[in-house]
Design a protein around this motif. Structure first.
Motif, mmCIF file in Angstrom:
data_model
loop_
_atom_site.group_PDB
_atom_site.id
_atom_site.type_symbol
_atom_site.label_atom_id
_atom_site.label_comp_id
_atom_site.label_asym_id
_atom_site.label_seq_id
_atom_site.Cartn_x
_atom_site.Cartn_y
_atom_site.Cartn_z
ATOM 1 N N SER A 92 137.251 27.484 65.504
ATOM 2 C CA SER A 92 136.095 27.036 64.728
ATOM 3 C C SER A 92 134.928 26.870 65.703
ATOM 4 O O SER A 92 135.084 26.240 66.760
ATOM 5 C CB SER A 92 136.402 25.692 64.060
ATOM 6 N N THR A 93 133.777 27.393 65.345
ATOM 7 C CA THR A 93 132.613 27.268 66.241
ATOM 8 C C THR A 93 132.241 25.791 66.408
ATOM 9 O O THR A 93 131.716 25.398 67.444
ATOM 10 C CB THR A 93 131.410 28.049 65.692
ATOM 11 N N GLN A 116 136.473 33.476 62.652
ATOM 12 C CA GLN A 116 137.107 32.190 62.949
ATOM 13 C C GLN A 116 138.512 32.192 62.348
ATOM 14 O O GLN A 116 138.703 32.650 61.221
ATOM 15 C CB GLN A 116 136.334 31.041 62.314
ATOM 16 N N GLY A 119 138.300 28.314 60.423
ATOM 17 C CA GLY A 119 136.990 27.868 59.944
ATOM 18 C C GLY A 119 137.211 26.782 58.895
ATOM 19 O O GLY A 119 138.106 26.899 58.065
ATOM 20 N N GLY A 121 135.534 23.906 55.972
ATOM 21 C CA GLY A 121 134.415 23.497 55.148
ATOM 22 C C GLY A 121 134.470 21.998 54.939
ATOM 23 O O GLY A 121 135.272 21.298 55.555
ATOM 24 N N TRP A 127 137.451 27.548 55.457
ATOM 25 C CA TRP A 127 136.276 28.406 55.272
ATOM 26 C C TRP A 127 136.645 29.811 55.712
ATOM 27 O O TRP A 127 136.941 30.039 56.885
ATOM 28 C CB TRP A 127 135.085 27.879 56.082
ATOM 29 N N PHE A 137 128.462 29.941 62.507
ATOM 30 C CA PHE A 137 127.937 29.378 63.752
ATOM 31 C C PHE A 137 127.729 27.874 63.637
ATOM 32 O O PHE A 137 127.690 27.316 62.542
ATOM 33 C CB PHE A 137 126.618 30.053 64.140
ATOM 34 N N SER A 138 127.613 27.241 64.810
ATOM 35 C CA SER A 138 127.380 25.789 64.863
ATOM 36 C C SER A 138 126.354 25.508 65.948
ATOM 37 O O SER A 138 126.272 26.233 66.941
ATOM 38 C CB SER A 138 128.677 25.053 65.220
ATOM 39 N N LYS A 187 128.529 30.516 45.268
ATOM 40 C CA LYS A 187 128.125 29.970 46.568
ATOM 41 C C LYS A 187 127.999 31.088 47.600
ATOM 42 O O LYS A 187 128.877 31.931 47.719
ATOM 43 C CB LYS A 187 129.195 28.961 47.005
ATOM 44 N N GLY A 190 127.211 27.461 53.152
ATOM 45 C CA GLY A 190 127.469 26.023 53.166
ATOM 46 C C GLY A 190 127.183 25.438 54.539
ATOM 47 O O GLY A 190 127.185 26.157 55.552
ATOM 48 N N VAL A 191 126.904 24.151 54.547
ATOM 49 C CA VAL A 191 126.579 23.449 55.790
ATOM 50 C C VAL A 191 127.577 22.317 55.967
ATOM 51 O O VAL A 191 127.830 21.557 55.023
ATOM 52 C CB VAL A 191 125.150 22.837 55.711
ATOM 53 N N GLY A 208 127.409 22.877 61.378
ATOM 54 C CA GLY A 208 128.122 24.158 61.277
ATOM 55 C C GLY A 208 127.697 24.855 59.998
ATOM 56 O O GLY A 208 127.625 24.229 58.935
#
Ligand code: BTN
Length: 325
Positions: A92-93, A116, A119, A121, A127, A137-138, A187, A190-191, A208
């Motif tokens: 995960s970033t 990833q 990843g 969410g 994710w 990305f993060s 969707k 997402g953040v 992220g």
């Protein structure tokens, strides 16, 4: 010193071609060293033509993220993206950025991964992050906020993403509180905002972001197909991820500057204009609690104000929203 960033910037600035001699002079290296660096860029997929009188010309860039290439597309004064790292694959970033944060990395460092394996969410969800299909990305922020104020960063990120999507594709995403970007009812991004804080001060925040860019419908896992979409599906064309990534970082840099400069109000207004949650009856699950009422507005910290049936105003800073039909 030989630098891919220097070469790519020069090639982009002069689309008709740049001579090997000019590149060599600019970097104070030999023409042979330039030729070698061009060969390396070709191996990465950059289509660079060499002609006797025009020199080197960039014909096409590959669909890969390349840290130096992204850096050349940003303003040198930017904070977010002043240090960019790209991984082919990572768990995960946000985990990579967490490690950098613990090692005292400066804020603004951005970590991208082409894919990833873990990843994540919000609310512990997975994710999906397939290779080369999106922007995963993060970034690390050290805003010096109180934990309460951190929701502002989620708002700033959502507005930045909406602006970037709109300017790159002319599609107009809606924001669903707190952090989902929707096209139609599906969707697209997402953040995930995570923070480490002492009692009254945030040590650092990791923002992220996942943006579905070039998936076709069949490339989404079957369980997501009904709920998720990509810019390619909605816009009907493949998107240049590197150029989009640069647009996203520029917009994030801009909205972060506003939040830090004390101009959250302007952002909150834009967020409210783009938000589909406000004015609707909502049910929000926060842990084991269910809050029901009408979503009215954002407060100055970025919390959602929900008027319950009993007239009480609830401040909600996290949770999963369902709009009542
Ligand atoms: C959500 O909508 O639930 C937030 C999704 C955030 C996904 C991104 S992809 C890059 C970064 N690394 C992660 O593991 N998650 C975020």
């Amino acid at each position: 010193m030989i630098s891919d960033a220097y070469i790519l910037k020069a090639l982009r600035a002069q689309p008709d071609g740049v001579s090997g001699a000019d590149l060599a002079r600019g970097m104070e290296v030999s023409r042979a060293a330039v030729w070698k660096a061009i060969e390396e860029l070709r191996k990465l997929g950059y289509d660079i033509e060499a002609t006797p009188h025009l020199g080197y010309r960039l014909v096409n860039s590959p669909d890969v993220l390349h840290a130096d290439d992204l850096a050349t597309r940003l303003d040198p004064s930017c904070l977010i993206g002043r240090d960019i790292r790209v991984f082919r694959e990572t768990a995960s970033t946000s985990d990579v950025v967490e490690k950098l944060a613990r090692d005292n990395a400066r804020e603004g460092v951005v970590v991208f991964a082409e894919s990833q394996t873990r990843g994540r969410g919000r609310l512990g969800r997975k994710w999906s992050s397939p290779a080369g299909k999106g922007l995963w990305f993060s970034t690390l922020l050290r805003p010096g906020f109180s934990p309460r104020e951190t929701t502002r960063l989620t708002v700033a990120a959502a507005v930045a993403m909406a602006r970037a999507i709109e300017s790159a594709t002319q599609l107009k995403p809606d924001i669903k509180w707190p952090n989902d970007l929707l096209l139609g009812s599906r969707k697209v991004a997402g953040v995930l905002t995570e923070l480490r804080a002492e009692l009254d001060r945030v040590k650092y925040v990791i923002v992220g972001i996942g943006l579905d860019v070039n998936q076709t419908p069949s490339e989404f896992p079957s369980g997501l197909r009904e709920m998720a979409t990509s810019l390619r599906i909605e816009g009907g064309r493949k998107i240049d991820r590197a150029s989009l990534a640069a647009t996203v970082l520029r917009e994030l840099d801009g909205t972060y500057a506003l939040v830090r400069g004390g101009s959250f109000d302007a952002l909150a207004n834009e967020w409210e204009d783009r938000c589909t949650t406000l004015g609707h009856d909502v049910k929000i699950r926060v842990g084991s609690r269910l809050i029901e009422g009408r979503a009215e507005s954002l407060n100055p910290d970025g919390a959602l104000l929900v008027r319950t049936q009993h007239g009480r105003l609830e401040h909600v800073t996290g949770g999963d929203v369902t709009l009542e039909q």
